[in-house]
Design a protein around this motif. Structure first.
Motif, PDB file in Angstrom:
ATOM      1  N   ALA A  18      10.936  10.344  -4.591  1.00 54.94           N
ATOM      2  CA  ALA A  18       9.516  10.328  -4.269  1.00 54.94           C
ATOM      3  C   ALA A  18       9.390  10.162  -2.761  1.00 54.94           C
ATOM      4  O   ALA A  18       9.756   9.121  -2.214  1.00 54.94           O
ATOM      5  CB  ALA A  18       8.821   9.181  -4.988  1.00 54.94           C
ATOM      6  N   THR A  19       8.911  11.193  -2.099  1.00 59.18           N
ATOM      7  CA  THR A  19       8.793  11.117  -0.644  1.00 59.18           C
ATOM      8  C   THR A  19       7.368  11.463  -0.227  1.00 59.18           C
ATOM      9  O   THR A  19       6.738  12.360  -0.797  1.00 59.18           O
ATOM     10  CB  THR A  19       9.817  12.021   0.054  1.00 59.18           C
ATOM     11  OG1 THR A  19       9.791  11.786   1.470  1.00 59.18           O
ATOM     12  CG2 THR A  19       9.578  13.489  -0.220  1.00 59.18           C
ATOM     13  N   THR A  20       6.852  10.721   0.745  1.00 66.97           N
ATOM     14  CA  THR A  20       5.461  10.858   1.148  1.00 66.97           C
ATOM     15  C   THR A  20       5.354  11.024   2.655  1.00 66.97           C
ATOM     16  O   THR A  20       6.134  10.460   3.413  1.00 66.97           O
ATOM     17  CB  THR A  20       4.655   9.627   0.701  1.00 66.97           C
ATOM     18  OG1 THR A  20       5.338   8.431   1.107  1.00 66.97           O
ATOM     19  CG2 THR A  20       4.480   9.606  -0.806  1.00 66.97           C
ATOM     20  N   ALA A  62      12.219   5.907  -3.495  1.00 69.73           N
ATOM     21  CA  ALA A  62      10.910   6.080  -2.884  1.00 69.73           C
ATOM     22  C   ALA A  62      11.069   5.956  -1.376  1.00 69.73           C
ATOM     23  O   ALA A  62      11.268   4.856  -0.855  1.00 69.73           O
ATOM     24  CB  ALA A  62       9.937   5.034  -3.415  1.00 69.73           C
ATOM     25  N   VAL A  63      10.981   7.087  -0.680  1.00 69.42           N
ATOM     26  CA  VAL A  63      11.341   7.115   0.747  1.00 69.42           C
ATOM     27  C   VAL A  63      10.266   7.859   1.545  1.00 69.42           C
ATOM     28  O   VAL A  63      10.185   9.089   1.482  1.00 69.42           O
ATOM     29  CB  VAL A  63      12.708   7.797   0.959  1.00 69.42           C
ATOM     30  CG1 VAL A  63      13.138   7.674   2.421  1.00 69.42           C
ATOM     31  CG2 VAL A  63      13.769   7.210   0.039  1.00 69.42           C
ATOM     32  N   PRO A  64       9.428   7.148   2.292  1.00 68.92           N
ATOM     33  CA  PRO A  64       8.425   7.823   3.118  1.00 68.92           C
ATOM     34  C   PRO A  64       9.012   8.387   4.404  1.00 68.92           C
ATOM     35  O   PRO A  64      10.073   7.961   4.857  1.00 68.92           O
ATOM     36  CB  PRO A  64       7.427   6.700   3.427  1.00 68.92           C
ATOM     37  CG  PRO A  64       8.229   5.447   3.345  1.00 68.92           C
ATOM     38  CD  PRO A  64       9.310   5.683   2.344  1.00 68.92           C
ATOM     39  N   ILE A 104      13.605  10.197   8.804  1.00 67.24           N
ATOM     40  CA  ILE A 104      13.870   9.019   7.995  1.00 67.24           C
ATOM     41  C   ILE A 104      13.861   7.784   8.897  1.00 67.24           C
ATOM     42  O   ILE A 104      14.125   7.868  10.092  1.00 67.24           O
ATOM     43  CB  ILE A 104      15.215   9.133   7.261  1.00 67.24           C
ATOM     44  CG1 ILE A 104      16.366   9.281   8.255  1.00 67.24           C
ATOM     45  CG2 ILE A 104      15.184  10.282   6.271  1.00 67.24           C
ATOM     46  CD1 ILE A 104      17.715   9.096   7.645  1.00 67.24           C
ATOM     47  N   SER A 105      13.577   6.640   8.319  1.00 63.38           N
ATOM     48  CA  SER A 105      13.537   5.403   9.091  1.00 63.38           C
ATOM     49  C   SER A 105      14.948   4.905   9.362  1.00 63.38           C
ATOM     50  O   SER A 105      15.895   5.229   8.641  1.00 63.38           O
ATOM     51  CB  SER A 105      12.762   4.329   8.321  1.00 63.38           C
ATOM     52  OG  SER A 105      13.412   4.049   7.092  1.00 63.38           O
ATOM     53  N   GLN A 106      15.087   4.066  10.384  1.00 58.84           N
ATOM     54  CA  GLN A 106      16.407   3.553  10.740  1.00 58.84           C
ATOM     55  C   GLN A 106      16.986   2.690   9.630  1.00 58.84           C
ATOM     56  O   GLN A 106      18.197   2.690   9.410  1.00 58.84           O
ATOM     57  CB  GLN A 106      16.345   2.781  12.067  1.00 58.84           C
ATOM     58  CG  GLN A 106      15.387   1.609  12.099  1.00 58.84           C
ATOM     59  CD  GLN A 106      15.989   0.304  11.598  1.00 58.84           C
ATOM     60  OE1 GLN A 106      17.197   0.180  11.544  1.00 58.84           O
ATOM     61  NE2 GLN A 106      15.140  -0.643  11.244  1.00 58.84           N
ATOM     62  N   HIS A 107      16.125   1.953   8.901  1.00 55.13           N
ATOM     63  CA  HIS A 107      16.679   1.084   7.869  1.00 55.13           C
ATOM     64  C   HIS A 107      17.199   1.876   6.675  1.00 55.13           C
ATOM     65  O   HIS A 107      18.158   1.465   6.025  1.00 55.13           O
ATOM     66  CB  HIS A 107      15.677  -0.003   7.439  1.00 55.13           C
ATOM     67  CG  HIS A 107      14.370   0.483   6.924  1.00 55.13           C
ATOM     68  ND1 HIS A 107      13.399   1.046   7.702  1.00 55.13           N
ATOM     69  CD2 HIS A 107      13.872   0.467   5.666  1.00 55.13           C
ATOM     70  CE1 HIS A 107      12.352   1.352   6.963  1.00 55.13           C
ATOM     71  NE2 HIS A 107      12.612   1.024   5.727  1.00 55.13           N
ATOM     72  N   THR A 135       0.828  -1.215   0.000  1.00 58.48           N
ATOM     73  CA  THR A 135       0.000   0.000   0.000  1.00 58.48           C
ATOM     74  C   THR A 135       0.858   1.259   0.000  1.00 58.48           C
ATOM     75  O   THR A 135       0.414   2.319   0.446  1.00 58.48           O
ATOM     76  CB  THR A 135      -0.923   0.014   1.230  1.00 58.48           C
ATOM     77  OG1 THR A 135      -0.122  -0.085   2.425  1.00 58.48           O
ATOM     78  CG2 THR A 135      -1.896  -1.157   1.197  1.00 58.48           C
ATOM     79  N   SER A 136       2.057   1.173  -0.499  1.00 55.21           N
ATOM     80  CA  SER A 136       3.015   2.270  -0.389  1.00 55.21           C
ATOM     81  C   SER A 136       2.669   3.443  -1.304  1.00 55.21           C
ATOM     82  O   SER A 136       2.595   3.299  -2.528  1.00 55.21           O
ATOM     83  CB  SER A 136       4.420   1.769  -0.736  1.00 55.21           C
ATOM     84  OG  SER A 136       5.328   2.851  -0.820  1.00 55.21           O
ATOM     85  N   ALA A 137       2.482   4.611  -0.706  1.00 57.73           N
ATOM     86  CA  ALA A 137       2.227   5.821  -1.482  1.00 57.73           C
ATOM     87  C   ALA A 137       3.479   6.285  -2.213  1.00 57.73           C
ATOM     88  O   ALA A 137       3.403   6.808  -3.330  1.00 57.73           O
ATOM     89  CB  ALA A 137       1.718   6.929  -0.558  1.00 57.73           C
ATOM     90  N   SER A 138       4.635   6.105  -1.593  1.00 57.85           N
ATOM     91  CA  SER A 138       5.876   6.513  -2.262  1.00 57.85           C
ATOM     92  C   SER A 138       6.170   5.607  -3.448  1.00 57.85           C
ATOM     93  O   SER A 138       6.643   6.066  -4.502  1.00 57.85           O
ATOM     94  CB  SER A 138       7.046   6.502  -1.275  1.00 57.85           C
ATOM     95  OG  SER A 138       7.236   5.220  -0.703  1.00 57.85           O
ATOM     96  N   ALA A 139       5.870   4.309  -3.314  1.00 57.22           N
ATOM     97  CA  ALA A 139       6.092   3.383  -4.425  1.00 57.22           C
ATOM     98  C   ALA A 139       5.167   3.695  -5.594  1.00 57.22           C
ATOM     99  O   ALA A 139       5.558   3.517  -6.762  1.00 57.22           O
ATOM    100  CB  ALA A 139       5.883   1.952  -3.964  1.00 57.22           C
TER     101      ALA A 139
END
Length: 210
Positions: A131-133, A93-95, A101-104, A14-18
């Motif tokens: 692409a960032t959301t 693509a990075v939400p 930002i996420s740790q991963h 369900t990724s908006a950035s993807a």
């Protein structure tokens, strides 16, 4: 030709950035049939959390004194850096998660820097789409204006350090449609969604023309 595609959503279905990145990628692939697409998905195939520590400490140790884990971490960093450096075009693509930002994703950035060096312009002159959301609203006048600590960091790494020719597509209010209390924002959210998808098509075509 080689397109590097990176995703960082922990909810790929369900990724908006993807969604944005998929449109940009489709435009590039249509213009370069048969070309290579190198993919890395940090949300579904996370990097080891201790790899950056191991790679960094290995750099201060004589090669003969490095542990097998340190050597593996250095090799991983080199591989990740090579994936970026070999790109003729890139889409990331990075939400935003928890206002940053996420740790991963941070582990990936740190390992790439460990593999390439802190100032190596890995994407110098490379057309790149980010692409960032963001689930909420962080623009001027919003209650949490200024709380987006992700986008400035992403642009600093990609454009300022790695010297990408960067196009940023930023979509906010992705949670409005399904979140109680955000009903009044749903029309604005729909507009932003449509604008982001149109921007993705335009950016993808521009990416393909480079």
């Amino acid at each position: 030709m080689n397109l590097f595609r990176l995703d960082a959503s922990i909810l790929p279905g369900t990724s908006a950035s993807a969604e944005i990145a998929d449109i940009a990628e489709a435009e590039w692939v249509a213009a370069h049939p048969g070309a290579t697409v190198t993919r890395r998905h940090l949300g579904t195939d996370a990097l080891p959390a201790d790899a950056w520590t191991l790679a960094t400490t290995a750099a201060f140790a004589a090669e003969a004194d490095r542990t097998e884990a340190q050597r593996d971490a250095l090799a991983l960093g080199a591989t990740l850096a090579e994936e970026v450096q070999n790109a003729d075009a890139a889409i990331l693509a990075v939400p935003l998660y928890n206002y940053g930002i996420s740790q991963h994703f941070k582990v990936w950035v740190d390992l790439v820097i460990a593999g390439a060096g802190p100032t190596t312009p890995l994407l110098k002159g490379t057309p790149t789409v980010l692409a960032t959301t963001l689930g909420g609203g962080y623009g001027p006048g919003a209650p949490r204006a200024g709380w987006d600590h992700s986008t400035p960091y992403l642009e600093r790494i990609l454009a300022d350090i790695w010297e990408a020719e960067l196009t940023t597509i930023k979509r906010e209010l992705t949670l409005a449609a399904a979140t109680p209390g955000m009903e009044s924002l749903r029309d604005v959210a729909k507009e932003q969604h449509a604008e982001a998808l149109a921007a993705a098509r335009e950016a993808g075509r521009a990416l393909a023309e480079r």
